[in-house]
Motif scaffolding. Structure first.
Motif, PDB file in Angstrom:
ATOM      1  N   ALA A  71      34.232 -11.589  -2.021  1.00  0.00           N
ATOM      2  CA  ALA A  71      35.603 -11.506  -2.536  1.00  0.00           C
ATOM      3  C   ALA A  71      36.055 -12.859  -3.086  1.00  0.00           C
ATOM      4  N   LEU A  72      37.288 -12.887  -3.574  1.00  0.00           N
ATOM      5  CA  LEU A  72      37.876 -14.066  -4.239  1.00  0.00           C
ATOM      6  C   LEU A  72      37.503 -15.394  -3.583  1.00  0.00           C
ATOM      7  N   THR A  73      37.786 -15.517  -2.308  1.00  0.00           N
ATOM      8  CA  THR A  73      37.572 -16.801  -1.645  1.00  0.00           C
ATOM      9  C   THR A  73      36.364 -16.758  -0.727  1.00  0.00           C
ATOM     10  N   GLN A 125      51.380  -5.966 -10.702  1.00  0.00           N
ATOM     11  CA  GLN A 125      51.761  -6.656  -9.462  1.00  0.00           C
ATOM     12  C   GLN A 125      50.632  -7.581  -8.986  1.00  0.00           C
ATOM     13  N   ASN A 126      49.391  -7.123  -9.089  1.00  0.00           N
ATOM     14  CA  ASN A 126      48.248  -7.974  -8.739  1.00  0.00           C
ATOM     15  C   ASN A 126      48.261  -9.249  -9.580  1.00  0.00           C
ATOM     16  N   ILE A 127      48.434  -9.066 -10.881  1.00  0.00           N
ATOM     17  CA  ILE A 127      48.464 -10.219 -11.786  1.00  0.00           C
ATOM     18  C   ILE A 127      49.617 -11.150 -11.409  1.00  0.00           C
ATOM     19  N   ALA A 128      50.749 -10.560 -11.087  1.00  0.00           N
ATOM     20  CA  ALA A 128      51.937 -11.352 -10.760  1.00  0.00           C
ATOM     21  C   ALA A 128      51.682 -12.245  -9.550  1.00  0.00           C
ATOM     22  N   VAL A 183      51.626 -16.440  -9.505  1.00  0.00           N
ATOM     23  CA  VAL A 183      52.371 -17.314  -8.588  1.00  0.00           C
ATOM     24  C   VAL A 183      51.441 -18.366  -7.992  1.00  0.00           C
ATOM     25  N   GLY A 184      50.272 -17.935  -7.560  1.00  0.00           N
ATOM     26  CA  GLY A 184      49.320 -18.876  -6.983  1.00  0.00           C
ATOM     27  C   GLY A 184      48.880 -19.930  -7.984  1.00  0.00           C
ATOM     28  N   ARG A 185      48.580 -19.487  -9.192  1.00  0.00           N
ATOM     29  CA  ARG A 185      48.149 -20.455 -10.213  1.00  0.00           C
ATOM     30  C   ARG A 185      49.263 -21.446 -10.532  1.00  0.00           C
ATOM     31  N   GLN A 186      50.486 -20.936 -10.653  1.00  0.00           N
ATOM     32  CA  GLN A 186      51.600 -21.832 -10.955  1.00  0.00           C
ATOM     33  C   GLN A 186      51.834 -22.812  -9.810  1.00  0.00           C
ATOM     34  N   ALA A 187      51.637 -22.357  -8.584  1.00  0.00           N
ATOM     35  CA  ALA A 187      51.794 -23.265  -7.442  1.00  0.00           C
ATOM     36  C   ALA A 187      50.786 -24.404  -7.531  1.00  0.00           C
ATOM     37  N   THR A 224      40.809 -16.158  -9.963  1.00  0.00           N
ATOM     38  CA  THR A 224      41.952 -15.237 -10.085  1.00  0.00           C
ATOM     39  C   THR A 224      42.090 -14.749 -11.531  1.00  0.00           C
ATOM     40  N   ARG A 225      41.801 -15.646 -12.478  1.00  0.00           N
ATOM     41  CA  ARG A 225      41.876 -15.250 -13.884  1.00  0.00           C
ATOM     42  C   ARG A 225      40.877 -14.144 -14.193  1.00  0.00           C
ATOM     43  N   ALA A 226      39.669 -14.312 -13.669  1.00  0.00           N
ATOM     44  CA  ALA A 226      38.634 -13.292 -13.882  1.00  0.00           C
ATOM     45  C   ALA A 226      39.086 -11.944 -13.326  1.00  0.00           C
ATOM     46  N   MET A 227      39.706 -11.973 -12.156  1.00  0.00           N
ATOM     47  CA  MET A 227      40.172 -10.717 -11.551  1.00  0.00           C
ATOM     48  C   MET A 227      41.279 -10.095 -12.395  1.00  0.00           C
TER      49      MET A 227
END
Lengths: 371, 371
Positions: free
Chosen positions: B53-55, B182-185, B189-193, B283-286
């Protein structure tokens, strides 16, 4: 919305007496900024108090002085509207801890410097104490009704519990009697985003030269919160996976998707009208809110002094304060033997439904207030 | 978990050929870090590819070299376990774009400097191309099965669609064929953080002296994401409104509530094992993942070359990739005439259920792999 605009500037009242706080301190020289619309009758018994949400303010009808946008509930409040200012004297006060004229962390402390993080942590009940002090000074002994959505609903419930004689009716929309672990978690993300921003400077950013402060952190906090105000269905309907002003993905980190662009805008525009420290304090007050805990652990006890009538409204797409939260309040009111009506309305907008175009809500509000 | 630990270090393969990418570029000198457990048979037909998974990472069984914790799926994979390394040769490869040995933004570009944000934006299909190149070099023509949860399930679906001959079976857990608004949203948020953290420095933080980088931003990103991995019910059961090591609220901004303390810990500990730029890229890939879009807008088309059998599992408390997402895939597989079994399991852990103690899942996994 020019017809709904009654006056541009809010009034500010300075309290004569110090305001006692749940944290044990008291605040002197508290200022409460408020708007009032519609005529108070001679008996002073036609007043309605509207309580605003986390990032709301007293500009319920008038255009917002910073954004120029119509008041946040201009669709609901005004002459001939569901909360009819031809009949009712409508008051909306900025909560203490906020930043639109009522005393909060950006206000000056007695030493002439901004309170910043020296401002005492406040509770929903403290906000309500501010409202009641305002009513006292206006000579309003008993309200026709208190109306509030989200955090405004928490204030309404707290007022019902702690000042049961002060209103004959309470209308609570999309709200809860306690903040859940998930609610607290989302708020904590927002607070950490603000505090992680080096421009926050432990809250001492008010002297910065050029409108700075933790704008990036506050923006991220707003973005995270904003997702919780909308429903997944609503997001899918409004944005889906549509791209923003482009035919193809850019294979970069620009806002390719409309939802990204929308969220960034929401975050950025919020920083222009809201104080980051106020965001910390008000989210903290909401997280602390647990009306049952204040009353021996039994929610019904909170209402045992009340003789008012209640109406609760939830929205089927609200996952922040879902219908089960409203039902818990209804059960407690039933257990306390109080008249309560309850309806779950169908609306696609998630938690924000109470602010948006939901005609069924208009009928409920108008009907309840005119019983 | 010592019995499950077969070897400590993952293998690293360097690809001879450049890896073509969906963005139009190609990557030379790609390295793929992987772990393998259990013996590959002479026919080379008993291999199972596990996609993380992602991480996640390749440390599916072995202790993690940075945290020292047991492999992320040590409960599922090993001798006599549902994915039985006495029978199967189990491979788990770190995806490209990640940071545990496979080529990603922290790797050195041909100019000897870290790629940082010069790394090309990759897709789930690009990750899968990396896996297939690994299989090629290992001489594995056809897998017994591909297994993945969450983003691992996306890789499994992408492999089924784009390399239909390479596996006889696909087991997809708590996943989706496309990222919702919603997933993208939440990812945005994470990327902007991360990007709001001045220590991010446009991604060029690798030369910083003392293990810095955008740790605060990455921590906030992880906190926000972590909420989405859990269910509200699970959070309430695990934390509720319980206070952390104190009897009373402090009327301050410390972590009064256990949920706050837990989230802060999750955020902080994540920064010790994960690269912030990798978080941006993955996250971008997802977010870019939309398997139907890749195949003419009809999901069933994605599977029209496949002769494999499929199993999809969703969890009733997973609100990140809810059961409806799995059903969409099942419908498409049915439309493509492929054998598919599907089960929604009841588990209180939200999206993370696929990683946790859900005995019913063990039975499904073991049953499907041993058909």
């Amino acid at each position: 919305m020019a017809t709904a605009q009654i006056h541009d500037e809010s009034e500010v009242l300075e309290l004569d007496e110090p305001l006692p706080l749940d944290g044990g301190q008291s605040l002197s020289g508290v200022r409460i900024a408020y708007e009032a619309h519609g005529k108070l009758n001679a008996a002073k018994d036609n007043a309605i108090l509207i309580c605003h949400a986390l990032t709301g303010d007293q500009y319920v009808v008038s255009n917002h002085p910073k954004t120029g946008k119509p008041g946040w509930w201009a669709r609901m409040v005004g002459p001939g509207k569901p909360i009819d200012t031809n009949k009712f004297h409508v008051i909306c006060a900025n909560v203490i801890g906020s930043c639109m004229g009522s005393t909060g962390p950006a206000s000056l402390a007695p030493d002439g410097e901004p309170w910043a993080m020296r401002f005492p942590v406040i509770t929903i009940r403290d906000m309500v104490r501010g409202h009641v002090a305002l009513l006292d000074s206006l000579g309003i002994e008993q309200l026709h009704a208190v109306v509030g959505g989200s955090m405004g609903g928490m204030q309404a419930l707290s007022l019902a519990a702690n000042f049961p004689e002060r209103s004959r009716a309470f209308l609570v929309l999309a709200s809860t009697a306690r903040h859940s672990a998930q609610n607290i978690a989302f708020h904590e993300v927002g607070r950490q985003a603000i505090m992680a921003d080096p421009e926050w400077q432990e809250g001492n950013y008010y002297h910065a030269d050029e409108g700075r402060g933790p704008e990036k952190g506050l923006s991220v906090a707003r973005m995270a919160a904003h997702i919780t105000y909308l429903s997944e269905e609503g997001l899918t309907a409004k944005f889906g996976r549509r791209l923003q002003d482009r035919e193809q993905k850019t294979f970069g980190f620009d806002a390719d998707f409309q939802i990204e662009s929308y969220l960034r805008y929401q975050g950025l525009s919020f920083t222009g009208r809201f104080d980051a420290n106020s965001y910390l304090y008000i989210t903290r007050a909401m997280d602390y809110f647990d009306l049952a805990e204040e009353h021996g652990g039994r929610l019904a006890n909170a209402f045992c002094q009340s003789k008012a009538r209640f109406c609760l409204v939830s929205f089927d797409s609200d996952w922040l304060y879902p219908t089960s939260d409203s039902r818990n309040v209804v059960k407690a009111l039933n257990a306390a033997g109080l008249p309560v009506s309850f309806v779950e309305l169908s609306a696609p907008f998630g938690h924000d439904s109470f602010l948006l175009e939901v005609p069924a809500l208009d009928h409920v509000v108008e009907g309840f207030l005119n019983q």
